[in-house]
Scaffold this motif. Structure first.
Motif, PDB file in Angstrom:
ATOM      1  N   THR A   1     -12.885 117.779  62.927  1.00 55.61           N
ATOM      2  CA  THR A   1     -13.386 117.266  61.641  1.00 55.61           C
ATOM      3  C   THR A   1     -13.045 118.178  60.474  1.00 55.61           C
ATOM      4  OG1 THR A   1     -15.530 118.365  61.942  1.00 55.61           O
ATOM      5  CG2 THR A   1     -15.317 116.116  62.786  1.00 55.61           C
ATOM      6  N   ILE A   2     -12.528 119.383  60.758  1.00 52.62           N
ATOM      7  CA  ILE A   2     -12.191 120.321  59.674  1.00 52.62           C
ATOM      8  C   ILE A   2     -11.057 119.810  58.799  1.00 52.62           C
ATOM      9  CG2 ILE A   2     -11.277 122.624  59.163  1.00 52.62           C
ATOM     10  CD1 ILE A   2     -12.871 123.702  61.474  1.00 52.62           C
ATOM     11  N   PRO A   3      -9.916 119.332  59.372  1.00 50.81           N
ATOM     12  CA  PRO A   3      -8.824 118.863  58.504  1.00 50.81           C
ATOM     13  C   PRO A   3      -9.214 117.750  57.541  1.00 50.81           C
ATOM     14  CG  PRO A   3      -8.011 119.225  60.715  1.00 50.81           C
ATOM     15  CD  PRO A   3      -9.501 119.356  60.782  1.00 50.81           C
ATOM     16  N   PRO A   4      -9.909 116.668  57.998  1.00 49.34           N
ATOM     17  CA  PRO A   4     -10.251 115.615  57.023  1.00 49.34           C
ATOM     18  C   PRO A   4     -11.201 116.091  55.930  1.00 49.34           C
ATOM     19  CG  PRO A   4     -11.266 115.180  59.168  1.00 49.34           C
ATOM     20  CD  PRO A   4     -10.278 116.268  59.368  1.00 49.34           C
ATOM     21  N   ILE A   5     -12.183 116.940  56.296  1.00 49.71           N
ATOM     22  CA  ILE A   5     -13.105 117.447  55.275  1.00 49.71           C
ATOM     23  C   ILE A   5     -12.365 118.345  54.292  1.00 49.71           C
ATOM     24  CG2 ILE A   5     -15.180 118.811  54.863  1.00 49.71           C
ATOM     25  CD1 ILE A   5     -16.179 117.991  57.615  1.00 49.71           C
TER      26      ILE A   5
ATOM     27  N   SER B   1     -17.126 119.604  64.578  1.00 51.24           N
ATOM     28  CA  SER B   1     -16.129 119.971  65.583  1.00 51.24           C
ATOM     29  C   SER B   1     -14.857 120.395  64.876  1.00 51.24           C
ATOM     30  CB  SER B   1     -15.843 118.790  66.524  1.00 51.24           C
ATOM     31  OG  SER B   1     -15.237 117.725  65.811  1.00 51.24           O
ATOM     32  N   GLU B   2     -13.952 121.014  65.600  1.00 52.12           N
ATOM     33  CA  GLU B   2     -12.714 121.495  64.995  1.00 52.12           C
ATOM     34  C   GLU B   2     -11.865 120.350  64.459  1.00 52.12           C
ATOM     35  OE1 GLU B   2      -8.944 123.978  66.655  1.00 52.12           O
ATOM     36  OE2 GLU B   2     -10.911 124.933  66.890  1.00 52.12           O
TER      37      GLU B   2
ATOM     38  N   ALA C   1     -12.075 128.024  56.862  1.00 51.30           N
ATOM     39  CA  ALA C   1     -12.829 127.039  57.649  1.00 51.30           C
ATOM     40  C   ALA C   1     -12.493 127.140  59.128  1.00 51.30           C
ATOM     41  CB  ALA C   1     -12.534 125.632  57.127  1.00 51.30           C
ATOM     42  N   PHE C   2     -11.219 127.190  59.466  1.00 49.23           N
ATOM     43  CA  PHE C   2     -10.816 127.241  60.873  1.00 49.23           C
ATOM     44  C   PHE C   2     -11.262 128.545  61.536  1.00 49.23           C
ATOM     45  CE2 PHE C   2      -7.706 123.766  60.072  1.00 49.23           C
ATOM     46  CZ  PHE C   2      -8.008 122.987  61.184  1.00 49.23           C
ATOM     47  N   VAL C   3     -11.087 129.658  60.842  1.00 47.53           N
ATOM     48  CA  VAL C   3     -11.406 130.958  61.434  1.00 47.53           C
ATOM     49  C   VAL C   3     -12.893 131.078  61.742  1.00 47.53           C
ATOM     50  CG1 VAL C   3     -11.587 133.425  60.947  1.00 47.53           C
ATOM     51  CG2 VAL C   3      -9.453 132.230  60.533  1.00 47.53           C
ATOM     52  N   PHE C   4     -13.751 130.782  60.762  1.00 38.88           N
ATOM     53  CA  PHE C   4     -15.177 130.981  60.979  1.00 38.88           C
ATOM     54  C   PHE C   4     -15.764 129.941  61.931  1.00 38.88           C
ATOM     55  CE2 PHE C   4     -14.897 133.983  57.551  1.00 38.88           C
ATOM     56  CZ  PHE C   4     -15.911 134.884  57.844  1.00 38.88           C
TER      57      PHE C   4
END
Length: 342
Positions: free
Chosen positions: A259-263, A256-257, A166-169
């Motif tokens: 929002t990646i951790p909670p999802i 946004s970046e 998720a973070f990379v792409f």
């Protein structure tokens, strides 16, 4: 004449660059190696846990039946065969077979049964109600690490697949790196395969490290040695590919970046807690067990434990693999719908 462009070379070059970036990422090292290793060390040194005695009742069982084989593998802690005594007194004979794979639980059960028979026989002194005959089946010792390590390995693969992908792409899209790739002959599949190869390579390196630490320091059971390790690594690849699908979905729906951790946590935390990572699913309330058995990490953990401790082959865990493949097909279908290249 110029040589034709090679997407294979592009894929390998992207994989190499991605692997280097992963190795330099503190979060990747922490989730893939540090966290699982810490839990393995803690539970490995404790070596204990809650007591849960699994008893199989098999009337008229013999030494060749599947239940006795399960005792030898440590699937059950004891088997009880209760039969009417045709000779007269006592009225019933209870034959109990314990397993040396779980002597602590066997001793607890022995105490409970002796107390129960004493109570029954005290009510009617003549004739004696029941007699207890005990024996022990020699089996492999089932240690805490044999349960914990496959769960931690599954957690490592889940974290790497979801958070890493998720973070990379998302970062590649946000920084317009992928858009720049479109100006080159590099195909989209080369980008995906390059990242996938890098993550699989890093995850397998972490898996080997975790397995070796568990085996040599805490006597983690590997029934068939190198063959068992190879089977576990193949399961790791299947699991990681499935979990990377979740990562693609997250990178597609995240705005946004931040929002990646909670999802990602919404996806990983329930599986971490409910997929038998720390405790057997059988210990959960009955209403919660169907939810646990619907999660893909549950089947990866189960397959890993069967391969490592019971000596099962990949064909023996085909049911677990099939469920993971079904999850993979479903999650990649969603990923195709929501994934954005720019």
């Amino acid at each position: 004449m110029s040589k034709p462009y090679s997407n294979t070379k592009a894929t390998l070059a992207l994989a190499k660059a991605s692997f280097r970036s992963i190795m330099r990422s503190p979060s990747a090292v922490v989730f893939t190696l540090a966290f699982p290793l810490i839990f393995i060390l803690v539970f490995g040194f404790l070596g204990g846990g809650g007591v849960h005695v699994d008893v199989a009742v098999a009337p008229g069982s013999d030494l060749q039946n599947p239940v006795i084989k399960a005792l030898e593998k440590g699937n059950y802690d004891a088997v009880i065969a209760v039969q009417r005594n045709t000779a007269g007194t006592p009225a019933y004979i209870a034959n109990v077979k314990y397993t040396s794979a779980s002597m602590d639980k066997g001793n607890i059960l022995k105490s409970v049964l002796n107390n129960l028979l004493f109570t029954l026989n005290s009510k009617d002194v003549k004739p004696t109600v029941a007699q207890l005959n005990e024996s022990t089946v020699k089996g492999r010792i089932y240690r805490t690490i044999d349960f914990i390590l496959p769960g931690q390995l599954g957690f490592s693969l889940l974290s790497t697949g979801v958070f890493g992908t998720a973070f990379v792409f998302f970062s590649l899209r946000q920084n317009l790196v992928i858009k720049r790739f479109f100006a080159t002959p590099v195909s989209r599949s080369s980008i995906v395969f390059g990242e996938g190869i890098a993550r699989i390579g890093f995850a397998l390196m972490g898996a080997v490290f975790i397995i070796l630490i568990g085996h040599f320091f805490f006597k983690f059971t590997l029934i068939h040695g190198v063959v068992t390790v190879l089977n576990m690594l193949l399961l790791s690849v299947i699991g990681l590919i499935v979990f990377m699908g979740f990562g693609f979905v997250v990178s597609g729906v995240a705005k946004s970046e931040s929002t990646i951790p909670p999802i990602s946590n919404i996806i990983t935390l329930p599986q971490f807690l409910l997929s038998g990572t720390f405790f057997s699913i059988d210990a959960f309330p009955s209403w919660l067990q169907p939810i646990s058995r619907a999660l893909p990490l549950t089947y990866l953990n189960d397959a890993m434990r069967k391969v490592a401790f019971e000596g099962a082959g990949l064909w023996d865990v085909k049911h677990q693999i099939l469920i993971m493949v079904i999850w993979g097909i479903g999650i990649y279908a969603v990923a195709v719908k929501v994934f954005k290249w720019e």
